[in-house]
Motif scaffolding. Structure first.
Motif, PDB file in Angstrom:
ATOM      1  N   UNK A 168      75.443   8.292 -10.096  1.00  0.00           N
ATOM      2  CA  UNK A 168      75.344   9.224 -11.227  1.00  0.00           C
ATOM      3  C   UNK A 168      75.706  10.639 -10.776  1.00  0.00           C
ATOM      4  N   UNK A 169      75.308  10.989  -9.546  1.00  0.00           N
ATOM      5  CA  UNK A 169      75.692  12.297  -8.997  1.00  0.00           C
ATOM      6  C   UNK A 169      77.210  12.402  -8.898  1.00  0.00           C
TER       7      UNK A 169
ATOM      8  N   UNK B 132      80.919  21.369  -3.372  1.00  0.00           N
ATOM      9  CA  UNK B 132      81.197  20.774  -2.061  1.00  0.00           C
ATOM     10  C   UNK B 132      79.992  20.847  -1.136  1.00  0.00           C
ATOM     11  N   UNK B 133      79.157  21.869  -1.301  1.00  0.00           N
ATOM     12  CA  UNK B 133      77.946  21.966  -0.478  1.00  0.00           C
ATOM     13  C   UNK B 133      77.019  20.787  -0.750  1.00  0.00           C
ATOM     14  N   UNK B 134      76.867  20.405  -2.030  1.00  0.00           N
ATOM     15  CA  UNK B 134      76.013  19.255  -2.357  1.00  0.00           C
ATOM     16  C   UNK B 134      76.671  17.946  -1.936  1.00  0.00           C
ATOM     17  N   UNK B 135      77.995  17.907  -1.958  1.00  0.00           N
ATOM     18  CA  UNK B 135      78.716  16.689  -1.577  1.00  0.00           C
ATOM     19  C   UNK B 135      78.611  16.414  -0.084  1.00  0.00           C
ATOM     20  N   UNK B 136      78.450  17.474   0.685  1.00  0.00           N
ATOM     21  CA  UNK B 136      78.447  17.343   2.146  1.00  0.00           C
ATOM     22  C   UNK B 136      77.103  16.887   2.700  1.00  0.00           C
ATOM     23  N   UNK B 137      76.024  17.034   1.924  1.00  0.00           N
ATOM     24  CA  UNK B 137      74.680  16.790   2.454  1.00  0.00           C
ATOM     25  C   UNK B 137      74.481  15.365   2.964  1.00  0.00           C
ATOM     26  N   UNK B 138      75.044  14.382   2.269  1.00  0.00           N
ATOM     27  CA  UNK B 138      74.820  12.984   2.657  1.00  0.00           C
ATOM     28  C   UNK B 138      75.323  12.712   4.061  1.00  0.00           C
ATOM     29  N   UNK B 139      76.517  13.228   4.391  1.00  0.00           N
ATOM     30  CA  UNK B 139      77.071  12.977   5.723  1.00  0.00           C
ATOM     31  C   UNK B 139      76.233  13.643   6.808  1.00  0.00           C
ATOM     32  N   UNK B 140      75.563  14.752   6.472  1.00  0.00           N
ATOM     33  CA  UNK B 140      74.731  15.433   7.458  1.00  0.00           C
ATOM     34  C   UNK B 140      73.411  14.707   7.660  1.00  0.00           C
TER      35      UNK B 140
ATOM     36  N   UNK C 136      87.343  27.611  -1.098  1.00  0.00           N
ATOM     37  CA  UNK C 136      85.974  27.214  -1.441  1.00  0.00           C
ATOM     38  C   UNK C 136      85.654  25.809  -0.963  1.00  0.00           C
ATOM     39  N   UNK C 137      86.667  24.947  -0.846  1.00  0.00           N
ATOM     40  CA  UNK C 137      86.433  23.580  -0.387  1.00  0.00           C
ATOM     41  C   UNK C 137      85.878  23.569   1.031  1.00  0.00           C
ATOM     42  N   UNK C 138      86.560  24.270   1.939  1.00  0.00           N
ATOM     43  CA  UNK C 138      86.124  24.316   3.336  1.00  0.00           C
ATOM     44  C   UNK C 138      84.832  25.111   3.483  1.00  0.00           C
ATOM     45  N   UNK C 139      84.719  26.227   2.766  1.00  0.00           N
ATOM     46  CA  UNK C 139      83.507  27.041   2.846  1.00  0.00           C
ATOM     47  C   UNK C 139      82.309  26.252   2.309  1.00  0.00           C
ATOM     48  N   UNK C 140      82.537  25.483   1.247  1.00  0.00           N
ATOM     49  CA  UNK C 140      81.467  24.639   0.718  1.00  0.00           C
ATOM     50  C   UNK C 140      81.034  23.574   1.715  1.00  0.00           C
ATOM     51  N   UNK C 141      82.013  22.951   2.400  1.00  0.00           N
ATOM     52  CA  UNK C 141      81.684  21.953   3.420  1.00  0.00           C
ATOM     53  C   UNK C 141      80.835  22.554   4.532  1.00  0.00           C
ATOM     54  N   UNK C 142      81.260  23.719   5.010  1.00  0.00           N
ATOM     55  CA  UNK C 142      80.545  24.362   6.117  1.00  0.00           C
ATOM     56  C   UNK C 142      79.170  24.844   5.655  1.00  0.00           C
ATOM     57  N   UNK C 143      79.098  25.451   4.459  1.00  0.00           N
ATOM     58  CA  UNK C 143      77.819  25.931   3.935  1.00  0.00           C
ATOM     59  C   UNK C 143      76.832  24.782   3.736  1.00  0.00           C
ATOM     60  N   UNK C 144      77.326  23.696   3.148  1.00  0.00           N
ATOM     61  CA  UNK C 144      76.470  22.532   2.944  1.00  0.00           C
ATOM     62  C   UNK C 144      75.962  21.965   4.257  1.00  0.00           C
ATOM     63  N   UNK C 145      76.843  21.962   5.273  1.00  0.00           N
ATOM     64  CA  UNK C 145      76.444  21.461   6.594  1.00  0.00           C
ATOM     65  C   UNK C 145      75.348  22.325   7.196  1.00  0.00           C
ATOM     66  N   UNK C 146      75.522  23.648   7.104  1.00  0.00           N
ATOM     67  CA  UNK C 146      74.543  24.568   7.685  1.00  0.00           C
ATOM     68  C   UNK C 146      73.187  24.450   6.989  1.00  0.00           C
TER      69      UNK C 146
END
Length: 526
Positions: free
Chosen positions: A176-177, A51-59, A211-221
């Motif tokens: 592909x990602x 989820x951290x890698x998934x969130x990067x694009x939106x940031x 882990x879903x929410x923590x991954x989102x927040x971690x990826x954002x940070x």
């Protein structure tokens, strides 16, 4: 037929290298409980990195297209007000800023196409990933998926240093990602389902699903912290992180008790404490007994669809995930474009504020799991949460503008009721159905069933944000009407299963009443 000694040798060779080294240093086999702890920790951090890698694009959208209203997550809780939502664009955007081809007049549309392409490939890939996961070593399959995700996430960022401005390069890399990303969810749920029985599966998976929410927040940070060094780092660092975690998965993750020769006796003793459950139709049937002979033939795609409860829960998740992902992609934008106490929040503050939806989702997942365990009723719990989401969405739209505190409170409640059933269905329900009695002991269905349910949900995840982009141009009230209708349909799709569970509860109560009456008869005769 292999002898016991040959089977023991085979199991020892199939153990992850890290587990073998651990046992060598300890000079003793790891206990069942220790294996369970390893599984929970490793899969938790594995999917956190997904989820951290998934969130990067939106940031990074704000750097690629400064005209976009999607802002990076700033680790600051300073509340900034603007006189109007358009002021953000006037203050920060100059034509030519950003990164071609995303800095033109159609930049926001191109970024939207990347999102839809990613989610579409992710949803389609999910079906194939589940099919492959049940036919391969899940540890190797998950490792390949994580390293592949890391590679193509990093390649998106490499475009910064390679000075690549072709839209099709970024589109292909993102697709592909998405394909590699689809390997994650069926694999981790299947592994956790292999190690945990039904007794406390809802509560354990509800907590684990944080882990879903923590991954989102971690990826954002991580992504926002690295933007000042060049937006490429916001992709490369999360990509390296998930690749490193993939190596740890390969070294440490025990796929099932049988693969490492772990003794199921501890789990059996825990399950024996529960009172015997009545066999009921649908998803309320008990899981496979520990003494059931485990078959090794993987379940086919069509056969998995025919498992009682899979289709209703899959289509329910379609609408539940439509609502959840609309919030994921559009909530910061909605907050920054809605006057709260007559004022507009800056993009940075709106991004910070939107995390309360994720925090509510963590609590909702835990509550839904715990309640469904206590009631032994997954469908009743999921449907009730979806019905409760309808008034929560209405109140957030109608009264969220009154004050900042009111907005946060109602957003938190929305997150709890929207993400609660989403978390329950994608975890405990998927694991339950993947070990359903109708499979007659076949253990090779967990990944396929999980993929069918979450893959169908991911189609809704792609459609919801896409529809919102068109509907929000007319009215946000229409968007919330669409979300409330989706929540209603999600609940109604479980009606047959809810009726079955209610009937089973009534039958069980009557049976207990008759048993108590018979046990009291000798005392009355005396």
């Amino acid at each position: 037929m292999a002898s016991p000694s040959e089977l023991a040798t085979e199991r020892s060779h199939s153990k992850p290298l890290g587990i073998r080294c651990w046992e060598y240093i300890k000079r003793a086999k790891l206990s069942y409980k220790t294996h369970q702890a390893v599984v929970l920790i490793v899969t938790f951090f594995a999917y956190t990195t997904y989820h951290a890698t998934r969130k990067t694009t939106s940031i990074v959208k704000s750097a690629l297209d400064p005209q976009s209203s999607t802002a990076g997550f700033k680790f600051s809780w300073r509340i900034t007000y603007l006189s109007s939502p358009a002021e953000t664009q006037r203050r920060s955007w100059v034509l030519g800023d950003g990164w071609a081809p995303f800095n033109g007049s159609d930049g926001t549309a191109l970024l939207g196409q990347l999102d839809v392409a990613f989610l579409a490939v992710y949803a389609i890939g999910m079906y194939f990933s589940g099919h492959l996961g049940d036919r391969m070593n899940l540890r190797i399959f998950l490792t390949v998926g994580m390293i592949g995700t890391g590679l193509f996430t990093s390649l998106f960022g490499v475009g910064y240093w390679a000075n690549i401005h072709s839209f099709y390069y970024f589109l292909i890399v993102q697709m592909i990602a998405g394909l590699f990303q689809s390997s994650g969810w069926p694999s981790v749920v299947a592994v956790v389902g292999n190690w945990f029985g039904k007794k406390k599966r809802g509560l354990i998976m509800g907590i684990w699903n944080a882990h879903t929410s923590i991954g989102n927040i971690t990826g954002s940070l991580i992504a926002s912290a690295l933007l000042s060094y060049g937006w490429g780092w916001s992709f490369v660092v999360p990509g390296l992180l998930i690749a490193f975690m993939g190596i740890l998965v390969c070294l440490l993750l025990p796929v099932s008790p049988e693969s490492v020769g772990a003794d199921r006796q501890e789990e059996e003793e825990d399950d024996a404490v529960d009172s015997p459950k009545k066999k009921k139709e649908g998803v309320t049937e008990p899981l496979l007994g520990s003494h059931t002979e485990m078959k090794e033939n993987a379940v086919g795609f069509i056969e998995a669809w025919r498992i009682p409860g899979v289709a209703p829960f899959a289509f329910c998740l379609f609408f539940a995930k439509l609502v959840a992902y609309t919030f994921l992609y559009w909530l910061p934008y909605y907050i920054s474009h809605t006057a709260i106490e007559g004022k507009y929040l800056s993009d940075e503050t709106a991004g910070n504020l939107s995390t309360f939806f994720d925090v509510g989702g963590v609590l909702g997942g835990i509550l839904a799991g715990h309640i469904s365990d206590r009631l032994d009723a997954r469908a009743i719990t999921a449907a009730t949460f979806m019905y409760c989401a309808i008034p929560a969405l209405y109140f957030y739209r109608s009264y969220g503008h009154i004050s900042l505190a009111m907005n946060i409170a109602l957003m938190f409640i929305c997150g709890m009721f929207v993400n609660g059933p989403y978390a329950l269905i994608t975890t405990a329900v998927s694991a339950d159905l993947g070990t359903h009695n109708s499979l007659n002991g076949n253990s090779k269905a967990l990944a396929t069933v999980t993929a069918i349910i979450d893959g169908t949900g991911s189609v809704g995840a792609a459609i919801g944000p896409l529809l919102t982009g068109y509907i929000s141009g007319n009215s946000w009230s229409e968007v919330f009407t669409m979300l409330m209708a989706a929540a209603l349909v999600a609940g109604l799709l479980l009606t047959r299963l809810v009726v079955a569970e209610v009937a089973a509860r009534i039958s069980e109560t009557r049976s207990q009443g008759r048993s108590q009456s018979r046990s009291q008869e000798p005392e009355l005769n005396v």
